[in-house]
Motif scaffolding. Structure first.
Motif, PDB file in Angstrom:
ATOM      1  N   UNK A 206       5.055  51.569  12.783  1.00 37.22           N
ATOM      2  CA  UNK A 206       5.221  50.136  12.545  1.00 37.22           C
ATOM      3  C   UNK A 206       3.910  49.485  12.111  1.00 37.22           C
ATOM      4  N   UNK A 207       4.039  48.418  11.310  1.00 37.48           N
ATOM      5  CA  UNK A 207       2.871  47.620  10.948  1.00 37.48           C
ATOM      6  C   UNK A 207       2.538  46.671  12.097  1.00 37.48           C
ATOM      7  N   UNK A 208       1.315  46.117  12.083  1.00 37.39           N
ATOM      8  CA  UNK A 208       0.876  45.268  13.184  1.00 37.39           C
ATOM      9  C   UNK A 208       1.681  43.972  13.293  1.00 37.39           C
ATOM     10  N   UNK A 209       2.364  43.562  12.223  1.00 34.65           N
ATOM     11  CA  UNK A 209       3.113  42.301  12.236  1.00 34.65           C
ATOM     12  C   UNK A 209       4.211  42.293  13.287  1.00 34.65           C
ATOM     13  N   UNK A 210       4.885  43.428  13.454  1.00 34.00           N
ATOM     14  CA  UNK A 210       5.972  43.495  14.435  1.00 34.00           C
ATOM     15  C   UNK A 210       5.893  44.779  15.250  1.00 34.00           C
ATOM     16  N   UNK A 211       4.665  45.242  15.476  1.00 35.36           N
ATOM     17  CA  UNK A 211       4.486  46.525  16.169  1.00 35.36           C
ATOM     18  C   UNK A 211       5.005  46.492  17.601  1.00 35.36           C
ATOM     19  N   UNK A 212       4.679  45.454  18.342  1.00 34.56           N
ATOM     20  CA  UNK A 212       5.112  45.392  19.741  1.00 34.56           C
ATOM     21  C   UNK A 212       6.631  45.331  19.844  1.00 34.56           C
ATOM     22  N   UNK A 213       7.262  44.566  18.964  1.00 42.40           N
ATOM     23  CA  UNK A 213       8.728  44.449  18.998  1.00 42.40           C
ATOM     24  C   UNK A 213       9.399  45.730  18.541  1.00 42.40           C
ATOM     25  N   UNK A 214       8.966  46.280  17.404  1.00 43.65           N
ATOM     26  CA  UNK A 214       9.583  47.492  16.881  1.00 43.65           C
ATOM     27  C   UNK A 214       9.374  48.682  17.795  1.00 43.65           C
ATOM     28  N   UNK A 215       8.140  48.853  18.247  1.00 52.65           N
ATOM     29  CA  UNK A 215       7.831  49.953  19.145  1.00 52.65           C
ATOM     30  C   UNK A 215       8.602  49.813  20.449  1.00 52.65           C
ATOM     31  N   UNK A 216       8.668  48.587  20.979  1.00 53.03           N
ATOM     32  CA  UNK A 216       9.366  48.350  22.235  1.00 53.03           C
ATOM     33  C   UNK A 216      10.844  48.682  22.153  1.00 53.03           C
ATOM     34  N   UNK A 217      11.499  48.196  21.108  1.00 56.79           N
ATOM     35  CA  UNK A 217      12.942  48.417  20.979  1.00 56.79           C
ATOM     36  C   UNK A 217      13.242  49.893  20.682  1.00 56.79           C
ATOM     37  N   UNK A 218      12.508  50.487  19.733  1.00 58.79           N
ATOM     38  CA  UNK A 218      12.745  51.886  19.394  1.00 58.79           C
ATOM     39  C   UNK A 218      12.505  52.812  20.569  1.00 58.79           C
ATOM     40  N   UNK A 219      11.441  52.566  21.297  1.00 60.36           N
ATOM     41  CA  UNK A 219      11.076  53.414  22.427  1.00 60.36           C
ATOM     42  C   UNK A 219      12.030  53.210  23.616  1.00 60.36           C
ATOM     43  N   UNK A 220      12.250  51.964  24.012  1.00 63.66           N
ATOM     44  CA  UNK A 220      13.018  51.720  25.237  1.00 63.66           C
ATOM     45  C   UNK A 220      14.510  52.006  25.067  1.00 63.66           C
ATOM     46  N   UNK A 221      15.062  51.804  23.866  1.00 58.67           N
ATOM     47  CA  UNK A 221      16.474  52.131  23.659  1.00 58.67           C
ATOM     48  C   UNK A 221      16.715  53.617  23.891  1.00 58.67           C
ATOM     49  N   UNK A 222      15.801  54.436  23.410  1.00 48.18           N
ATOM     50  CA  UNK A 222      15.928  55.877  23.628  1.00 48.18           C
ATOM     51  C   UNK A 222      15.765  56.246  25.092  1.00 48.18           C
ATOM     52  N   UNK A 223      14.868  55.555  25.803  1.00 50.42           N
ATOM     53  CA  UNK A 223      14.661  55.890  27.210  1.00 50.42           C
ATOM     54  C   UNK A 223      15.870  55.535  28.067  1.00 50.42           C
ATOM     55  N   UNK A 224      16.628  54.515  27.667  1.00 52.84           N
ATOM     56  CA  UNK A 224      17.849  54.183  28.410  1.00 52.84           C
ATOM     57  C   UNK A 224      18.819  55.364  28.384  1.00 52.84           C
ATOM     58  N   UNK A 225      19.013  55.916  27.197  1.00 50.76           N
ATOM     59  CA  UNK A 225      20.001  56.984  27.017  1.00 50.76           C
ATOM     60  C   UNK A 225      19.469  58.328  27.487  1.00 50.76           C
TER      61      UNK A 225
END
Length: 422
Positions: A354-373
């Motif tokens: 991800x680029x720095x513009x939305x890194x926290x949001x993109x990284x957070x959603x991509x990472x945590x959605x996988x951890x749920x499953x």
């Protein structure tokens, strides 16, 4: 600035080591699952499964927290994001330590514990991903893999601390003492640890990338929408990387004590000590994998680990189900090394999608959605399948299936290491 980092060495060190708290709490719950099943769920055959179910339900809150904290991180700064998540985590652990037990209030104890797990899940949604974003943006480009791997190692230090505190508590107290008041000790330790980390984080610098974006008035008004519309391929790759890292970690490491106890290989206390050895192995291997990812790139390391993840776990779980403590140790350490490597390279590889513009949001959603499953649900599913099928190889099959599924993604993904971008 010192040592070539884009923020001070102190800020890098605080960010890298502060992940200890998140993993202390979440692995404590799993390592302590058999004790908590008696304290909050009344004991009995279904209590362990109910306890693991509570762990899984709490993980549903992680993507919710990722959205909230990701927005804060991309619009207000990485530092406020990390401070708020740790403050909530500190209060939740303290509240958990003060909860009434099943013996005191009956089934209401389980409900209260579940509520606290949901609060923890929410706060953790902005925790690890916020740290990775900060380290990626604050460290030297040619050393990002190593620096991010230190955060993964610190996470395992938290897990090591959790298993050590849990093992000492179980070993030194009688069953009556443990169920009456002893179970509170590990959670009180966690609350103090979280408070100390919050204080250290309060003196961190802000990410230079965020400072630049803010000064240039280039902050995205809706960072999550920006990630979904402009970086959706990165979201999918981050999901795949996190899926592999999650299942190797949560089934290959944190589920192992409950597995060993449930199949009767070793006692409850001995299974915790075996996991301590496995945690030390992870801490040892993690920085080496981080260095390797800096030298040869993220992609070949991920491919190699996926191949190991497909080939080894079935045999290792079958081995651990035998009567030999030595076989149990070999299996636990082997699985831990694979999981530690996946955590080390996965940390930086997901952030670089991800680029720095939305890194926290993109990284957070991509990472945590996988951890749920593949994280929160898998210990529950693994235990259920082991009980229903009678096959100790099932957890290994789960890991191998995910490894095989994500391998094509790793093969096709572009290299993101700064010196080797393809």
């Amino acid at each position: 600035m010192q040592g070539g980092h884009r923020v001070s060495n102190r800020s890098i060190l605080v960010a890298a080591l502060s992940t200890v708290v998140e993993w202390y709490d979440f692995t404590l719950y799993l390592y302590f699952a058999t004790v908590l099943s008696r304290v909050f769920f009344g004991g009995g055959e279904a209590s362990l499964l109910a306890t693991l179910g509570g762990f899984a339900v709490a993980y549903v809150m992680r993507p919710v927290g990722a959205v909230v904290f990701g927005h804060i991180g991309d619009s207000k700064g990485r530092r406020p994001m990390l401070l708020l998540s740790m403050a909530i985590m500190s209060l939740a652990m303290l509240a958990t330590a003060l909860l009434p037990t099943h013996a005191q209030v009956g089934s209401a104890a389980a409900v209260l514990m579940l509520a606290m797990r949901c609060v923890m899940g929410f706060s953790v949604g902005g925790e690890y991903t916020g740290v990775i974003a900060y380290l990626l943006e604050g460290s030297r480009p040619e050393r990002r893999g190593l620096i991010a791997s230190l955060a993964a190692a610190a996470s395992e230090v938290g897990a090591l601390l959790a298993v050590a505190v849990a093992a000492l508590t179980v070993s030194l107290l009688s069953e009556a003492q443990l169920q009456s008041w002893g179970w509170r000790i590990p959670f009180l330790v966690g609350a103090v640890l979280a408070g100390a980390v919050w204080f250290a984080r309060s003196m961190m610098e802000e990410s230079p990338d965020f400072v630049r974006l803010k000064a240039a008035s280039e902050l995205a008004p809706n960072p999550l929408a920006h990630a979904l519309s402009h970086q959706w391929r990165g979201l999918l790759r981050a999901f795949a990387i996190s899926a592999f890292g999650s299942i190797t970690y949560y089934v290959g490491i944190t589920y192992v004590p409950a597995f060993l106890t449930s199949v009767g290989t070793v006692s409850e206390a001995d299974s915790l000590w075996l996991s301590t050895v496995a945690a030390v192995a992870v801490i040892a291997v993690t920085p080496f994998v981080g260095l390797l990812a800096d030298r040869v790139g993220r992609k070949p390391v991920l491919i190699g680990l996926a191949i190991l993840g497909a080939a080894l776990p079935i045999t290792m779980f079958s081995l651990m189900a035998g009567a030999s403590t030595g076989h149990a140790l070999l299996g636990a350490v082997t699985l831990a090394l694979v999981a530690g490597g996946a955590s080390a390279v996965g940390a930086i590889a997901t952030g670089e999608q991800f680029s720095e513009t939305s890194r926290a949001s993109g990284l957070g959603v991509g990472y945590t959605t996988a951890t749920v499953i593949f994280g929160g649900l898998t210990p529950f599913v693994a235990q259920h399948l082991v009980e229903s099928t009678g096959s100790p190889a099932v957890p290994g099959i789960m890991i191998a299936a995910v490894a095989i599924a994500v391998l094509p993604v790793f093969v096709l993904m572009r290299e993101t290491a700064p010196s080797r971008v393809s």
